[in-house]
Design an enzyme around this catalytic site. Structure first.
Site, mmCIF file in Angstrom:
data_model
loop_
_atom_site.group_PDB
_atom_site.id
_atom_site.type_symbol
_atom_site.label_atom_id
_atom_site.label_comp_id
_atom_site.label_asym_id
_atom_site.label_seq_id
_atom_site.Cartn_x
_atom_site.Cartn_y
_atom_site.Cartn_z
ATOM 1 N N SER A 113 -10.190 3.764 -6.541
ATOM 2 C CA SER A 113 -10.848 4.433 -5.420
ATOM 3 C C SER A 113 -11.777 5.547 -5.892
ATOM 4 C CB SER A 113 -9.794 5.008 -4.459
ATOM 5 O OG SER A 113 -9.042 3.977 -3.869
ATOM 6 N N LYS B 123 -3.708 -0.718 -7.026
ATOM 7 C CA LYS B 123 -4.736 0.091 -6.375
ATOM 8 C C LYS B 123 -4.394 1.548 -6.631
ATOM 9 C CE LYS B 123 -6.542 1.738 -1.995
ATOM 10 N NZ LYS B 123 -6.443 1.702 -0.513
ATOM 11 N N ASP C 144 -5.395 5.220 -5.769
ATOM 12 C CA ASP C 144 -6.109 6.083 -4.838
ATOM 13 C C ASP C 144 -6.399 7.428 -5.493
ATOM 14 O OD1 ASP C 144 -7.280 6.732 -2.389
ATOM 15 O OD2 ASP C 144 -5.594 5.980 -1.223
ATOM 16 N N ASP D 165 -12.462 4.224 4.553
ATOM 17 C CA ASP D 165 -11.469 3.238 4.966
ATOM 18 C C ASP D 165 -11.934 2.523 6.229
ATOM 19 O OD1 ASP D 165 -9.898 4.135 2.912
ATOM 20 O OD2 ASP D 165 -8.347 5.024 4.189
ATOM 21 N N ARG E 55 -13.228 0.851 -4.480
ATOM 22 C CA ARG E 55 -13.611 1.268 -3.133
ATOM 23 C C ARG E 55 -14.737 2.285 -3.244
ATOM 24 N NH1 ARG E 55 -10.277 1.751 0.867
ATOM 25 N NH2 ARG E 55 -12.163 2.562 1.840
ATOM 26 N N ASP F 230 0.855 -1.189 0.000
ATOM 27 C CA ASP F 230 0.000 0.000 0.000
ATOM 28 C C ASP F 230 0.894 1.243 0.000
ATOM 29 O OD1 ASP F 230 -2.324 1.932 1.045
ATOM 30 O OD2 ASP F 230 -3.241 0.059 0.370
ATOM 31 N N ASP F 231 0.433 2.332 0.539
ATOM 32 C CA ASP F 231 1.137 3.618 0.464
ATOM 33 C C ASP F 231 2.492 3.563 1.176
ATOM 34 O OD1 ASP F 231 1.582 6.286 -0.109
ATOM 35 O OD2 ASP F 231 -0.229 7.006 0.902
#
Length: 431
Positions: free
Chosen positions: A195, A161, A163, A224, A220, A84-85
């Site tokens: 997202s 993913k 965002d 979150d 998404r 992830d980030d």
């Protein structure tokens, strides 16, 4: 040209923006993706000197890949290891390319992908369609979309993913379809998680789910998840309050994503953990765990590795379930249609006092008249044979807990469903 504007555009222009991406033609995510993701459990912990075991580094992902490969997860379908980030350096390199943090990922992302692939797994990565990621690392602005897609493909990444922090609605309306198109153009299969709807409120008219399903493999929609039961409930409330919009949008290759499984962390009781697993499964949600697989408890592992639960989640029809009953007693019933005429039922208690005995019949739940079912309790494994649609039955549901059934028709009006010959201890559905 944000989604609010996009949904009001002439159809031809809207399709011109969306259809060239042809994300659904990538043949990926025909069942909800399963795996592990770093974010909820490990966040943006980049202090590897003070916390080398838990910081976002190649070591963490190497170790989680080992656990997926060696502890029975991979064989059940948990195949994605998702970064992830906070993985990248704070600046792009001289050629403008994204690069991993050299101290925390000294061997690079391609070496990590090779390691993951050698263990029969797949690697996911995180990007952001904006000037910065949510954690303050370099984002993918519109002029970088093709470059970053190519970089991810060259590294051997299997899922992205994307965002939406630090981007406008207009940039999202252009950039999310453009990234789908760019990923497909690389020739390397990359599952695409968007997202986009979460940044536009998750609902029409700002979100056009017809277009979204043509652009993204999963998305998404909402907030979150946090490590708490209140967070799980807030997600459930939103998804099922809006099920008439969300449920038709899901299917093979395009899934609603209510966010990570937090089973095995700190915020859920045993009953609540069983509930999240069952309710995510009835929603046909991706099963992306975010927990420490090195130290996970046997009880949490048993929930996450439930074979029948996973079989239901991965049902090839890909129909998202719905809430069909909401009682004043704070019992709710959810139904998911499955292949071969089967169904999954979840009886869920929002009560906080004592176990509740709930009595109903399949007729009251609108099952076909005169049908006969074999029922398997998904958690206990207990088999009930010969349940007729009109028969009353009772289930005892613990506070904040579930009872989940798999129902398989042995006789229905107008047809007989053939099964294996009955035998002692026969259980109809196992992987």
């Amino acid at each position: 040209m944000g989604p609010a504007v996009l949904s009001a555009l002439p159809l031809a222009l809207a399709l011109a923006l969306a259809l060239p991406s042809a994300a659904l033609e990538n043949g990926l995510a025909l069942t909800p993706p399963m795996g592990w993701v770093a974010w909820e459990r490990f966040r943006c912990n980049v202090d590897c000197r003070a916390d080398p075991r838990n910081c976002i580094s190649e070591t963490l992902f190497f170790e989680m890949a080992d656990r997926l490969a060696e502890d029975g997860w991979r064989e059940l379908g948990y195949k994605y290891i998702n970064i992830d980030d906070c993985w990248s350096a704070k600046k792009r390199d001289a050629a403008g390319q994204l690069v991993p943090d050299p101290d925390r990922f000294p061997r690079g992302i391609k070496a990590l992908a090779d390691y993951v692939h050698a263990r029969g797994l797949k690697l996911g990565i995180y990007g952001d369609l904006g000037t910065l990621t949510c954690g303050g690392y370099p984002g993918t602005t519109l002029d970088r979309v093709k470059q970053d897609a190519q970089t991810f493909a060259e590294w051997g990444v299997d899922m992205l993913k994307l965002d939406g922090c630090y981007s406008s609605g207009e940039e999202q309306a252009e950039g999310y379809p453009e990234m789908a198109k760019a990923l497909n153009a690389t020739g390397h299969p990359i599952v695409y998680s968007c997202s986009w709807p979460a940044y536009q409120g998750g609902l029409p008219p700002k979100v056009n789910y017809t277009i979204l399903a043509e652009v993204c493999n999963l998305w998404r929609n909402y907030d979150d998840i946090q490590d708490s039961w209140d967070s799980v409930l807030s997600i459930l409330d939103w998804f099922f309050a809006n099920q008439d919009v969300l449920q038709p949008a899901a299917g093979p290759g395009h899934w609603n994503d209510p966010d990570m499984l937090i089973i095995g962390n700190f915020g859920l009781s045993y009953e609540q953990s069983r509930s999240q697993m069952a309710l995510w499964t009835v929603m046909a949600a991706p099963l992306l765990m975010s927990t420490d697989l090195r130290t996970i408890s046997p009880s949490a592992k048993e929930i996450l590795q439930n074979r029948l639960m996973i079989q239901i989640n991965q049902d090839p029809l890909g129909i998202q379930g719905r809430r069909i009953v909401k009682e004043k007693s704070l019992i709710e019933v959810f139904l998911r249609p499955l292949s071969q005429g089967a169904s999954a039922l979840v009886f869920f208690s929002r009560r906080a006092d004592i176990p509740y005995v709930y009595t109903t019949s399949l007729a009251k739940l609108h099952f076909p008249e005169d049908a006969v079912y074999e029922v398997q309790d998904v958690y206990s494994g207990e088999i009930t044979r010969g349940l007729k649609t009109g028969d009353n039955f009772s289930v005892t549901v613990n506070p904040s807990g579930v009872v989940m059934w798999y129902l398989y028709p042995v006789a229905q009006p107008w047809r007989i469903v053939r099964q294996q010959a009955p035998r002692e201890g026969f259980r109809p559905v196992f992987l």
